[in-house]
Write a protein that holds these residues in place. Structure first.
Motif, mmCIF file in Angstrom:
data_model
loop_
_atom_site.group_PDB
_atom_site.id
_atom_site.type_symbol
_atom_site.label_atom_id
_atom_site.label_comp_id
_atom_site.label_asym_id
_atom_site.label_seq_id
_atom_site.Cartn_x
_atom_site.Cartn_y
_atom_site.Cartn_z
ATOM 1 N N TRP A 207 0.831 -1.207 0.000
ATOM 2 C CA TRP A 207 0.000 0.000 0.000
ATOM 3 C C TRP A 207 0.866 1.258 0.000
ATOM 4 C CZ3 TRP A 207 -4.777 1.397 -0.992
ATOM 5 C CH2 TRP A 207 -5.816 0.453 -0.925
ATOM 6 N N SER A 208 1.894 1.241 0.830
ATOM 7 C CA SER A 208 2.772 2.410 0.927
ATOM 8 C C SER A 208 3.438 2.706 -0.412
ATOM 9 C CB SER A 208 3.836 2.175 2.009
ATOM 10 O OG SER A 208 4.705 3.278 2.109
ATOM 11 N N ALA A 209 3.941 1.677 -1.066
ATOM 12 C CA ALA A 209 4.601 1.858 -2.361
ATOM 13 C C ALA A 209 3.623 2.401 -3.399
ATOM 14 C CB ALA A 209 5.199 0.533 -2.835
ATOM 15 N N ALA A 210 2.384 1.905 -3.374
ATOM 16 C CA ALA A 210 1.381 2.379 -4.338
ATOM 17 C C ALA A 210 1.034 3.843 -4.083
ATOM 18 C CB ALA A 210 0.133 1.509 -4.245
ATOM 19 N N LEU A 211 0.907 4.222 -2.823
ATOM 20 C CA LEU A 211 0.598 5.613 -2.501
ATOM 21 C C LEU A 211 1.743 6.541 -2.881
ATOM 22 C CD1 LEU A 211 -1.153 5.107 0.940
ATOM 23 C CD2 LEU A 211 -2.192 6.134 -1.084
ATOM 24 N N MET A 212 2.964 6.117 -2.600
ATOM 25 C CA MET A 212 4.124 6.938 -2.941
ATOM 26 C C MET A 212 4.217 7.134 -4.446
ATOM 27 S SD MET A 212 5.823 7.828 -0.126
ATOM 28 C CE MET A 212 7.599 7.794 -0.143
ATOM 29 N N ALA A 213 3.913 6.086 -5.197
ATOM 30 C CA ALA A 213 3.934 6.204 -6.655
ATOM 31 C C ALA A 213 2.862 7.180 -7.132
ATOM 32 C CB ALA A 213 3.725 4.825 -7.290
#
Length: 262
Positions: A207-213
């Motif tokens: 989730w964190s990686a998707a939000l950062m992207a």
């Protein structure tokens, strides 16, 4: 992906839905600072604990606040306003869009910094507050900077200070409280994404990686800026530290205010 709003009880219904959700990554919630940080310190019946019941994923955006006076007020800076208050002690009150939010407690913090007990006047939203502030019914008001900026630009009121560490890019002519000699008067709000506690770390990281992207996307960033938000994006650890730091920072101020929402 299904997007579901959970209105009611100042966002506490959404918080309870998150707490009770299965911790498999299928349910996350975007919450403002008021839900995990302020509500547990102002309501008696809050049945969640942000530190133990939520798993921080990422802060999405932040925003700051401004202190404004009517356009015809004699003060041209915040120190001017403090001097005016000292000469007019019966006018020591300020408006906010609601009781129990960060504008309220920023006012408490400001009162302590200047050594003058200012009384908060709560309105039912920014609209009614802005009418009285522009009209001079109240001598000052505190709200999110984005609420006040257009009225300031139109000359209908005057922003005397903003609550960030540095000046707002949209208000380069307005000094911060810090710049004007009040280093303790700082405040930022935020919105962020949380999962239920015990959600697997692998899912949190996904989730964190998707939000950062998403937050690196120019279109996403521009849309947030249009809403008066500063795109941020943090790791889960950074966000957890922000939440813990805000709880520690605002707890004594809220306690000193004596405010209870219920």
């Amino acid at each position: 992906m299904l997007l579901e709003e959970k209105p009611g009880a100042g966002g506490r219904i959404a918080a309870m839905a998150l707490k009770n959700a299965v911790p498999d990554g299928a349910t996350v919630a975007m919450l403002p600072i008021a839900i995990p940080v302020l509500a547990p310190m102002t309501f008696k019946d809050v049945q969640y604990d942000a530190v133990h019941d939520f798993a921080p994923i990422s802060q999405v955006a932040s925003y700051r606040f401004a202190f404004a006076v009517p356009a015809d007020h004699p003060a041209k800076s915040f120190p001017d306003y403090v001097a005016w208050l000292q000469a007019h002690p019966t006018q020591a009150f300020y408006a906010t869009p609601a009781a129990g939010g960060l504008p309220h407690f920023l006012g408490v913090l400001t009162s302590r910094a200047v050594g003058i007990d200012m009384t908060m006047v709560a309105y039912k939203g920014f609209g009614p507050m802005s009418i009285d502030l522009v009209g001079g019914t109240v001598p000052a008001g505190i709200s999110v900077t984005s609420d006040l900026i257009e009225l300031h630009r139109a000359g209908r009121l005057r922003i005397l200070a903003t609550s960030g560490v540095s000046r707002e890019p949209q208000l380069p002519d307005v000094a911060t409280f810090v710049e004007q000699g009040y280093p303790a008067v700082q405040a930022s709000g935020w919105v962020g994404v949380f999962a239920p506690a015990k959600t697997p770390r692998l899912v949190i990281d996904q989730w964190s990686a998707a939000l950062m992207a998403a937050l690196r996307s120019p279109q996403t960033r521009q849309k947030l800026i249009e809403f008066g938000l500063d795109p941020t994006g943090t790791t889960p650890e950074e966000f957890a530290a922000i939440v813990a730091g805000d709880i520690a920072r605002w707890a004594p101020i809220i306690k000193a205010s004596g405010f209870r929402a219920d």
